[in-house]
Design an enzyme around this catalytic site. Sequence first.
Site, PDB file in Angstrom:
ATOM      1  N   GLU A  53      17.815  46.117  59.500  1.00 51.94           N
ATOM      2  CA  GLU A  53      18.077  45.785  58.409  1.00 51.94           C
ATOM      3  C   GLU A  53      19.437  44.810  58.342  1.00 51.94           C
ATOM      4  OE1 GLU A  53      17.620  48.873  59.347  1.00 51.94           O
ATOM      5  OE2 GLU A  53      16.885  50.117  57.517  1.00 51.94           O
ATOM      6  N   ARG A 185       4.275  49.552  81.042  1.00 52.69           N
ATOM      7  CA  ARG A 185       5.653  49.787  81.962  1.00 52.69           C
ATOM      8  C   ARG A 185       6.986  49.161  81.482  1.00 52.69           C
ATOM      9  NH1 ARG A 185       3.770  49.370  88.177  1.00 52.69           N
ATOM     10  NH2 ARG A 185       2.322  51.000  88.420  1.00 52.69           N
ATOM     11  N   GLU A 266       1.586  58.175  85.811  1.00 47.00           N
ATOM     12  CA  GLU A 266       0.537  57.374  86.337  1.00 47.00           C
ATOM     13  C   GLU A 266      -0.190  57.978  87.444  1.00 47.00           C
ATOM     14  OE1 GLU A 266       1.033  53.125  87.258  1.00 47.00           O
ATOM     15  OE2 GLU A 266       2.058  52.882  85.458  1.00 47.00           O
ATOM     16  N   LEU A 271      -1.527  65.468  90.346  1.00 49.99           N
ATOM     17  CA  LEU A 271      -0.420  65.606  89.339  1.00 49.99           C
ATOM     18  C   LEU A 271      -0.982  65.570  88.047  1.00 49.99           C
ATOM     19  CD1 LEU A 271       2.547  65.709  89.188  1.00 49.99           C
ATOM     20  CD2 LEU A 271       2.646  63.343  88.946  1.00 49.99           C
ATOM     21  N   ALA A 272      -1.928  64.716  87.639  1.00 50.80           N
ATOM     22  CA  ALA A 272      -2.405  64.390  86.240  1.00 50.80           C
ATOM     23  C   ALA A 272      -3.242  65.861  85.857  1.00 50.80           C
ATOM     24  CB  ALA A 272      -3.666  63.305  86.261  1.00 50.80           C
TER      25      ALA A 272
HETATM   26  C1  AOF Z   1      17.844  52.251  60.374  1.00 54.06           C
HETATM   27  N1  AOF Z   1      17.367  51.164  61.029  1.00 54.06           N
HETATM   28  O1  AOF Z   1      17.191  49.775  62.698  1.00 54.06           O
HETATM   29  C2  AOF Z   1      17.288  52.063  63.070  1.00 54.06           C
HETATM   30  C3  AOF Z   1      17.616  53.149  62.385  1.00 54.06           C
HETATM   31  O2  AOF Z   1      23.851  55.899  65.943  1.00 54.06           O
HETATM   32  P1  AOF Z   1      23.050  54.665  64.947  1.00 54.06           P
HETATM   33  O3  AOF Z   1      24.265  54.474  63.951  1.00 54.06           O
HETATM   34  O4  AOF Z   1      22.586  53.595  65.571  1.00 54.06           O
HETATM   35  O5  AOF Z   1      21.963  55.493  64.284  1.00 54.06           O
HETATM   36  C4  AOF Z   1      20.954  56.047  64.834  1.00 54.06           C
HETATM   37  C5  AOF Z   1      19.809  56.750  63.953  1.00 54.06           C
HETATM   38  O6  AOF Z   1      19.673  55.794  62.957  1.00 54.06           O
HETATM   39  C6  AOF Z   1      18.571  57.188  64.428  1.00 54.06           C
HETATM   40  O7  AOF Z   1      18.530  58.412  64.999  1.00 54.06           O
HETATM   41  C7  AOF Z   1      17.634  56.631  63.286  1.00 54.06           C
HETATM   42  O8  AOF Z   1      17.589  57.953  62.333  1.00 54.06           O
HETATM   43  C8  AOF Z   1      18.424  55.530  62.550  1.00 54.06           C
HETATM   44  N2  AOF Z   1      17.832  54.347  63.255  1.00 54.06           N
HETATM   45  N3  AOF Z   1      17.795  53.308  60.963  1.00 54.06           N
HETATM   46  O9  AOF Z   1      18.057  52.137  59.101  1.00 54.06           O
HETATM   47  C9  AOF Z   1      17.203  50.947  62.132  1.00 54.06           C
HETATM   48  N4  AOF Z   1      17.316  51.965  64.381  1.00 54.06           N
HETATM   49 ZN    ZN Z   2      20.371  51.720  59.627  1.00 57.54          ZN
END
Ligand code: AOF
Ligand code: ZN
Length: 333
Positions: A53, A185, A266, A271-272
């Site tokens: 955001e 990958r 893979e 293993l699978a």
């Molecule tokens: C959002 N937008 O693009 C993402 C979110 O340690 P921080 O501050 O980077 O926060 C990580 C947490 O924020 C993550 O566990 C998830 O709950 C949220 N990620 N939130 O609004 C984003 N990547």
């Molecule tokens: Zn955020």
Amino acid sequence: MNLEAAMRLAIERSEAVKGRTYPNPPVGAVILDSDGDVAGVGATEPPGGPHAEVLALRRAGERAAGGTAVVTLEPCNHHGRTPPCVDALLAAQVSAVVYAVTDPNPVAAGGAARLADAGVSVTAAVLADEVSRGPLREWLHKQRTGSPHVTWKFATSVDGRSAAADGSSQWITSEAARADVHRKRRVADAIVVGTGTVFADDPTLTARLPDGTLADRQPLRVVVGEREISHEAKVLNDDSRTMVIRTRDPREVVRALSDRTDVLLEGGPTLAGAFLRAGVIDRILAYVAPILLGGPITAVDDVGVLSIAHAQRWRFDGISPIGPDVRLSLVPA
Ligand code: AOF
Ligand code: ZN
């Protein structure tokens, strides 16, 4: 642009950063201005960097005021490594926020309620299914269970064989299917094979681009088993890092990878089979080629089923043609 189209654009952006954000989720965001035109797009940067955001708002500048933010995950409401996205959205004076999936992380959750309290129109669950089965699948699994999401990927003839009777197996599926595997990958954060595969195929286990060069990001290579592998094995070369786990117990392997989010198993067949018997596979990706091989070498050995009544039951959750082949995605029924 309508909201669904904007969400699709956000999904596309999140797919492009998948694999680069763990342990954070790969999120995509689009800011529409008050006329509904795209003013800015963004996707999560690697941990410590800005959330989706914040980047989208930065690009939109003043056009965000009175506009709509379209995000694949509920905007966060916490000071983690970065400040709350909710604060950034309020400061930019957007009038509406639309998101796909509610943030299950209790520390970051609550963004929707805070936005609504501040008078922002909030809409949840737009294309939620696509997001939770697509870009956020592995991260959501990790949040829910505390364990990495494990995908077993294999290539097979239509009669379920992974090699011809003499052991030759290059190539069962088409170039298009193999390119798809390399894309997987590139986004995975670990690839697991058994020592059996290292002895039989001597794979490098790197992610490569269509021209054969190394991708700029490589998953951790993981070799599992009790046998010693040769120091000359390609899997130990300098192209990426490698972890050797001296066990044949799939649960121990998953525990050893508990800091990972998206693990790709893979094979081979032994293993699978062990992973399937242990019940630690969350998704199967089968690349099925329109060829018949017959013979004794099957894609998986013993899965612990002696009678049809005890068959492991899975459900198809996606079927995609890839070149002349078909990719089947399955989840536990
Ligand atoms: C959002 N937008 O693009 C993402 C979110 O340690 P921080 O501050 O980077 O926060 C990580 C947490 O924020 C993550 O566990 C998830 O709950 C949220 N990620 N939130 O609004 C984003 N990547
Ligand atoms: Zn955020």
